[in-house]
Design a protein around this motif. Structure first.
Motif, PDB file in Angstrom:
ATOM      1  N   PHE A 174      11.575 -36.778  -5.212  1.00 42.94           N
ATOM      2  CA  PHE A 174      13.026 -36.755  -5.378  1.00 42.94           C
ATOM      3  C   PHE A 174      13.494 -37.952  -6.204  1.00 42.94           C
ATOM      4  O   PHE A 174      14.317 -37.809  -7.117  1.00 42.94           O
ATOM      5  CB  PHE A 174      13.719 -36.766  -4.009  1.00 42.94           C
ATOM      6  N   LEU A 175      13.006 -39.150  -5.881  1.00 41.35           N
ATOM      7  CA  LEU A 175      13.419 -40.353  -6.602  1.00 41.35           C
ATOM      8  C   LEU A 175      13.057 -40.270  -8.082  1.00 41.35           C
ATOM      9  O   LEU A 175      13.826 -40.719  -8.938  1.00 41.35           O
ATOM     10  CB  LEU A 175      12.774 -41.583  -5.976  1.00 41.35           C
ATOM     11  N   GLU A 176      11.909 -39.698  -8.384  1.00 41.77           N
ATOM     12  CA  GLU A 176      11.498 -39.568  -9.780  1.00 41.77           C
ATOM     13  C   GLU A 176      12.342 -38.550 -10.529  1.00 41.77           C
ATOM     14  O   GLU A 176      12.354 -38.546 -11.764  1.00 41.77           O
ATOM     15  CB  GLU A 176      10.025 -39.176  -9.856  1.00 41.77           C
ATOM     16  N   ASP A 177      13.075 -37.699  -9.813  1.00 37.76           N
ATOM     17  CA  ASP A 177      13.902 -36.669 -10.439  1.00 37.76           C
ATOM     18  C   ASP A 177      15.382 -37.053 -10.463  1.00 37.76           C
ATOM     19  O   ASP A 177      16.193 -36.314 -11.017  1.00 37.76           O
ATOM     20  CB  ASP A 177      13.717 -35.336  -9.697  1.00 37.76           C
ATOM     21  N   VAL A 178      15.747 -38.181  -9.874  1.00 34.27           N
ATOM     22  CA  VAL A 178      17.147 -38.610  -9.884  1.00 34.27           C
ATOM     23  C   VAL A 178      17.543 -39.011 -11.300  1.00 34.27           C
ATOM     24  O   VAL A 178      16.817 -39.743 -11.982  1.00 34.27           O
ATOM     25  CB  VAL A 178      17.368 -39.784  -8.915  1.00 34.27           C
ATOM     26  N   GLY A 179      18.693 -38.531 -11.753  1.00 37.03           N
ATOM     27  CA  GLY A 179      19.183 -38.878 -13.083  1.00 37.03           C
ATOM     28  C   GLY A 179      19.984 -40.171 -13.051  1.00 37.03           C
ATOM     29  O   GLY A 179      20.799 -40.391 -12.154  1.00 37.03           O
ATOM     30  N   LEU A 180      19.741 -41.030 -14.027  1.00 38.83           N
ATOM     31  CA  LEU A 180      20.450 -42.319 -14.085  1.00 38.83           C
ATOM     32  C   LEU A 180      21.944 -42.112 -14.221  1.00 38.83           C
ATOM     33  O   LEU A 180      22.745 -42.795 -13.568  1.00 38.83           O
ATOM     34  CB  LEU A 180      19.911 -43.135 -15.261  1.00 38.83           C
ATOM     35  N   GLU A 181      22.353 -41.163 -15.055  1.00 37.16           N
ATOM     36  CA  GLU A 181      23.780 -40.926 -15.264  1.00 37.16           C
ATOM     37  C   GLU A 181      24.446 -40.390 -14.006  1.00 37.16           C
ATOM     38  O   GLU A 181      25.563 -40.804 -13.652  1.00 37.16           O
ATOM     39  CB  GLU A 181      23.980 -39.942 -16.429  1.00 37.16           C
ATOM     40  N   GLY A 182      23.783 -39.456 -13.319  1.00 37.07           N
ATOM     41  CA  GLY A 182      24.339 -38.945 -12.071  1.00 37.07           C
ATOM     42  C   GLY A 182      24.378 -39.995 -10.990  1.00 37.07           C
ATOM     43  O   GLY A 182      25.310 -40.043 -10.183  1.00 37.07           O
ATOM     44  N   PHE A 183      23.367 -40.866 -10.947  1.00 38.29           N
ATOM     45  CA  PHE A 183      23.322 -41.915  -9.933  1.00 38.29           C
ATOM     46  C   PHE A 183      24.451 -42.924 -10.134  1.00 38.29           C
ATOM     47  O   PHE A 183      24.975 -43.471  -9.154  1.00 38.29           O
ATOM     48  CB  PHE A 183      21.969 -42.625  -9.985  1.00 38.29           C
ATOM     49  N   ARG A 184      24.827 -43.181 -11.371  1.00 39.09           N
ATOM     50  CA  ARG A 184      25.932 -44.115 -11.626  1.00 39.09           C
ATOM     51  C   ARG A 184      27.222 -43.611 -11.005  1.00 39.09           C
ATOM     52  O   ARG A 184      28.004 -44.381 -10.439  1.00 39.09           O
ATOM     53  CB  ARG A 184      26.102 -44.316 -13.128  1.00 39.09           C
ATOM     54  N   VAL A 185      27.462 -42.307 -11.131  1.00 37.91           N
ATOM     55  CA  VAL A 185      28.644 -41.727 -10.490  1.00 37.91           C
ATOM     56  C   VAL A 185      28.487 -41.749  -8.978  1.00 37.91           C
ATOM     57  O   VAL A 185      29.396 -42.135  -8.243  1.00 37.91           O
ATOM     58  CB  VAL A 185      28.865 -40.286 -10.994  1.00 37.91           C
ATOM     59  N   PHE A 186      27.317 -41.360  -8.513  1.00 38.92           N
ATOM     60  CA  PHE A 186      27.032 -41.288  -7.077  1.00 38.92           C
ATOM     61  C   PHE A 186      27.201 -42.648  -6.400  1.00 38.92           C
ATOM     62  O   PHE A 186      27.752 -42.742  -5.307  1.00 38.92           O
ATOM     63  CB  PHE A 186      25.605 -40.772  -6.902  1.00 38.92           C
ATOM     64  N   SER A 187      26.748 -43.705  -7.047  1.00 41.17           N
ATOM     65  CA  SER A 187      26.777 -45.041  -6.429  1.00 41.17           C
ATOM     66  C   SER A 187      28.168 -45.643  -6.383  1.00 41.17           C
ATOM     67  O   SER A 187      28.393 -46.622  -5.681  1.00 41.17           O
ATOM     68  CB  SER A 187      25.837 -45.983  -7.187  1.00 41.17           C
ATOM     69  N   ARG A 188      29.147 -45.070  -7.109  1.00 46.87           N
ATOM     70  CA  ARG A 188      30.493 -45.629  -7.127  1.00 46.87           C
ATOM     71  C   ARG A 188      31.327 -45.207  -5.934  1.00 46.87           C
ATOM     72  O   ARG A 188      32.357 -45.812  -5.653  1.00 46.87           O
ATOM     73  CB  ARG A 188      31.209 -45.209  -8.416  1.00 46.87           C
ATOM     74  N   GLY A 189      30.921 -44.148  -5.260  1.00 48.98           N
ATOM     75  CA  GLY A 189      31.713 -43.672  -4.134  1.00 48.98           C
ATOM     76  C   GLY A 189      31.714 -44.631  -2.965  1.00 48.98           C
ATOM     77  O   GLY A 189      30.802 -45.450  -2.798  1.00 48.98           O
ATOM     78  N   GLY A 190      32.745 -44.531  -2.137  1.00 50.65           N
ATOM     79  CA  GLY A 190      32.802 -45.346  -0.935  1.00 50.65           C
ATOM     80  C   GLY A 190      31.859 -44.770   0.109  1.00 50.65           C
ATOM     81  O   GLY A 190      30.701 -45.146   0.216  1.00 50.65           O
ATOM     82  N   LYS A 191      32.347 -43.803   0.872  1.00 44.96           N
ATOM     83  CA  LYS A 191      31.493 -43.071   1.801  1.00 44.96           C
ATOM     84  C   LYS A 191      30.926 -41.867   1.074  1.00 44.96           C
ATOM     85  O   LYS A 191      31.657 -41.102   0.442  1.00 44.96           O
ATOM     86  CB  LYS A 191      32.302 -42.620   3.017  1.00 44.96           C
ATOM     87  N   ARG A 192      29.600 -41.680   1.166  1.00 46.55           N
ATOM     88  CA  ARG A 192      28.947 -40.605   0.417  1.00 46.55           C
ATOM     89  C   ARG A 192      28.450 -39.522   1.364  1.00 46.55           C
ATOM     90  O   ARG A 192      27.719 -39.799   2.312  1.00 46.55           O
ATOM     91  CB  ARG A 192      27.801 -41.172  -0.416  1.00 46.55           C
ATOM     92  N   VAL A 193      28.848 -38.289   1.056  1.00 48.49           N
ATOM     93  CA  VAL A 193      28.422 -37.110   1.809  1.00 48.49           C
ATOM     94  C   VAL A 193      27.659 -36.214   0.858  1.00 48.49           C
ATOM     95  O   VAL A 193      28.183 -35.822  -0.185  1.00 48.49           O
ATOM     96  CB  VAL A 193      29.628 -36.359   2.413  1.00 48.49           C
ATOM     97  N   CYS A 194      26.412 -35.901   1.174  1.00 46.77           N
ATOM     98  CA  CYS A 194      25.586 -35.072   0.298  1.00 46.77           C
ATOM     99  C   CYS A 194      25.371 -33.695   0.918  1.00 46.77           C
ATOM    100  O   CYS A 194      25.086 -33.582   2.112  1.00 46.77           O
ATOM    101  CB  CYS A 194      24.227 -35.738   0.055  1.00 46.77           C
ATOM    102  N   VAL A 195      25.505 -32.668   0.085  1.00 42.58           N
ATOM    103  CA  VAL A 195      25.241 -31.298   0.515  1.00 42.58           C
ATOM    104  C   VAL A 195      24.092 -30.743  -0.320  1.00 42.58           C
ATOM    105  O   VAL A 195      23.920 -31.101  -1.484  1.00 42.58           O
ATOM    106  CB  VAL A 195      26.499 -30.411   0.369  1.00 42.58           C
ATOM    107  N   SER A 196      23.282 -29.887   0.280  1.00 42.37           N
ATOM    108  CA  SER A 196      22.138 -29.312  -0.408  1.00 42.37           C
ATOM    109  C   SER A 196      21.893 -27.905   0.088  1.00 42.37           C
ATOM    110  O   SER A 196      22.145 -27.590   1.257  1.00 42.37           O
ATOM    111  CB  SER A 196      20.881 -30.171  -0.180  1.00 42.37           C
TER     112      SER A 196
END
Length: 516
Positions: A122-144
């Motif tokens: 999973f970590l090797e498939d994380v996109g840098l651009e998507g992670f930048r948006v993801f890391s800016r959130g306050g509380k993070r809720v992930c759905v899959s």
């Protein structure tokens, strides 16, 4: 056309348009646009894992890993054969089919693939651009759309996600049935206040982030969002992989035999290679066992096992034997050191299967984990000849060095540090929770591998840079020097930490515990 039918069609279209306008008023969907940091700071961010975080929206490799690591090669072959059918049916039907093949019959309590194997991929498939948006959130809720047991370990342990919402699996008698619960009982049982905070400011403080692939933002949770930011598949193909230095939490330990991302094409290549790889592995082993180093090394190199030796000084045979201290990558570390020296050495190990011990071309001695007993044993071996010790006590696959036990500093006045690194492209030759007797076979079955062996300058065990130091300080000094040569990061983690995480035990068998 009949006027009555036309009027009904027009009325239906008007109602549909009105519904869409009301929906658009509640949730504003924006395409190809990323939220600014000031807009996301302090907000609740709902992120779709497959659509907004990972570069690839295909979940097949992760189900293949569950099938191979949790069920074996036959289960993985069945999933591969069914892949064309998965592509032909709808996404939901294909997902349920993969879940059925991968999970049916697996023991629920013993399922560790989600925490020990999948996070690396999973970590090797994380996109840098998507992670930048993801890391800016306050509380993070992930759905899959994948089962929660597959993604929860990765998201909570490595991405620091507060809430993970995935599909739930049915079980019977402690075993997975391969069926998923209807709907998403995980999030339906959680109150909105627990997820988003206050009711009055819910829509204003919740932002969604996902992909356009299969309309992933249509998850019921996204209805609470004031805005939903979407990214297209074409744009995701331009994403860069998240560098290791940017991981929220470093990945140090992982388990499993598969060393590549099992896409359909690469998995097919693996199954085509295995019938040829087994006789190749046997041939390599026979060469190691029957021929001297001068002949065996070049012959196995022709068969794909390469190694490179770098030496900063000459290492001649000492009258009382030379002590070599190396980091631990695979069980064949001492064999390659012996090949580089072109003479036999003795290796000590804490846990080695009887099969590996019988197949070893060099002498191997088991240690008891009793410090005094082991010290006496290694001192006597050192008087007989050269000795190789691995003070880490266990293997580590990633570019990290575990804590060095200081016992080696009490055995000799000086030691020769040996920095090792190995690269292979199909199978890992080590395991924490699997059958260790197959370690030699898996390592030798790799189509290609390359060992880098670096002999460093001798280090005195009584002092560091002319200053008298304790055994612990000398061990830390050797670890630090070896880390600089390899480009690895030094840690204080131990064998116990590794096995508690990957296998749920301390890595000590009943006999070892009784002996200590």
């Amino acid at each position: 056309m009949d006027l009555k039918v036309f009027s009904k069609s027009l009325l239906f279209f008007y109602r549909y348009l009105l519904t869409r306008l009301r929906s658009a008023h509640a949730t504003q969907v924006k395409l190809y646009k990323y939220p600014y940091e000031d807009k996301l700071s302090g907000r609740v961010l709902i992120c779709d894992v497959e659509g907004g975080l990972l570069r690839s929206s295909s979940t097949f490799p992760y189900f293949m890993l569950v099938a191979l690591e949790g069920g074996g090669f036959l289960r993985g072959l069945l999933l591969l054969l069914l892949y064309p059918l998965v592509c032909l049916v709808s996404h939901e039907v294909g997902l349920r089919l993969m879940v059925m093949v991968a999970f049916c019959g697996l023991r629920k309590d013993g399922f560790r693939v989600g925490r020990a194997v999948l996070p690396k991929f999973f970590l090797e498939d994380v996109g840098l651009e998507g992670f930048r948006v993801f890391s800016r959130g306050g509380k993070r809720v992930c759905v899959s759309s994948m089962p929660r047991v597959m993604v929860e370990g990765f998201l909570k342990d490595y991405m620091e996600v507060e809430v993970v919402l995935g599909r739930e699996l049915k079980d019977f008698g402690g075993y997975y049935t391969g069926l998923m619960e209807k709907g998403n009982k995980t999030w339906e049982g959680i109150a909105s206040k627990e997820l988003f905070g206050g009711e009055g400011e819910m829509n204003a403080s919740v932002t969604g982030f996902g992909g356009r692939y299969l309309n992933s933002f249509h998850h019921p949770l996204f209805s609470h969002c004031k805005e939903v930011y979407l990214v297209s598949e074409a744009e995701k193909r331009r994403w860069h992989p998240l560098p290791r230095s940017a991981y929220p939490k470093p990945l140090i330990f992982h388990d499993g035999r598969i060393a590549f991302r099992p896409t359909p094409a690469s998995t097919l290549c693996m199954f085509l290679w295995i019938p040829l790889g087994i006789p190749v592995a046997i041939s390599r082993l026979l060469i190691f066992l029957s021929l001297p180093h001068a002949l065996s090394i070049p012959m196995v190199a022709i068969l794909g096992l390469h190694f490179r030796v770098t030496s900063s000084s000459s290492h001649h045979r000492e009258p009382q034997g030379q002590l070599y201290v190396c980091n631990h990558r695979t069980l064949v570390d001492p064999i390659y050191i012996s090949g580089a020296l072109k003479r036999h050495v003795t290796a000590t190990t804490y846990s080695l299967s009887r099969i590996s011990e019988l197949l070893s071309p060099i002498k191997t001695i088991r240690l008891t984990r009793n410090r005094e007993v082991d010290r006496v044993t290694m001192e006597s071996l050192l008087k007989e000849g050269d000795l190789v010790v691995c003070p880490e006590g266990t293997t580590c696959r990633e570019p990290y060095l575990l804590r060095f036990s200081p016992l080696f500093t009490e055995l000799s006045r000086e030691v020769v540090p040996v920095a090792l690194n190995v690269h292979f492209n199909m199978f890992h030759g080590t395991t924490a929770s699997g059958f260790k007797g197959l370690d030699p076979l898996y390592f030798l079955m790799n189509p290609f591998s390359c060992y880098n062996v670096v002999f460093m300058e001798k280090v005195a065990t009584g002092s560091v840079d002319g200053k008298e130091c304790s055994s612990r300080e000398v061990a830390n000094y050797v670890q630090e020097k070896m880390g600089k040569v390899l480009g690895f990061e030094c840690t204080a983690l131990t064998r116990r930490d590794k096995y508690l995480m990957l296998a749920g035990n301390e890595g000590i068998s009943y006999k070892e515990a009784k002996g200590s």
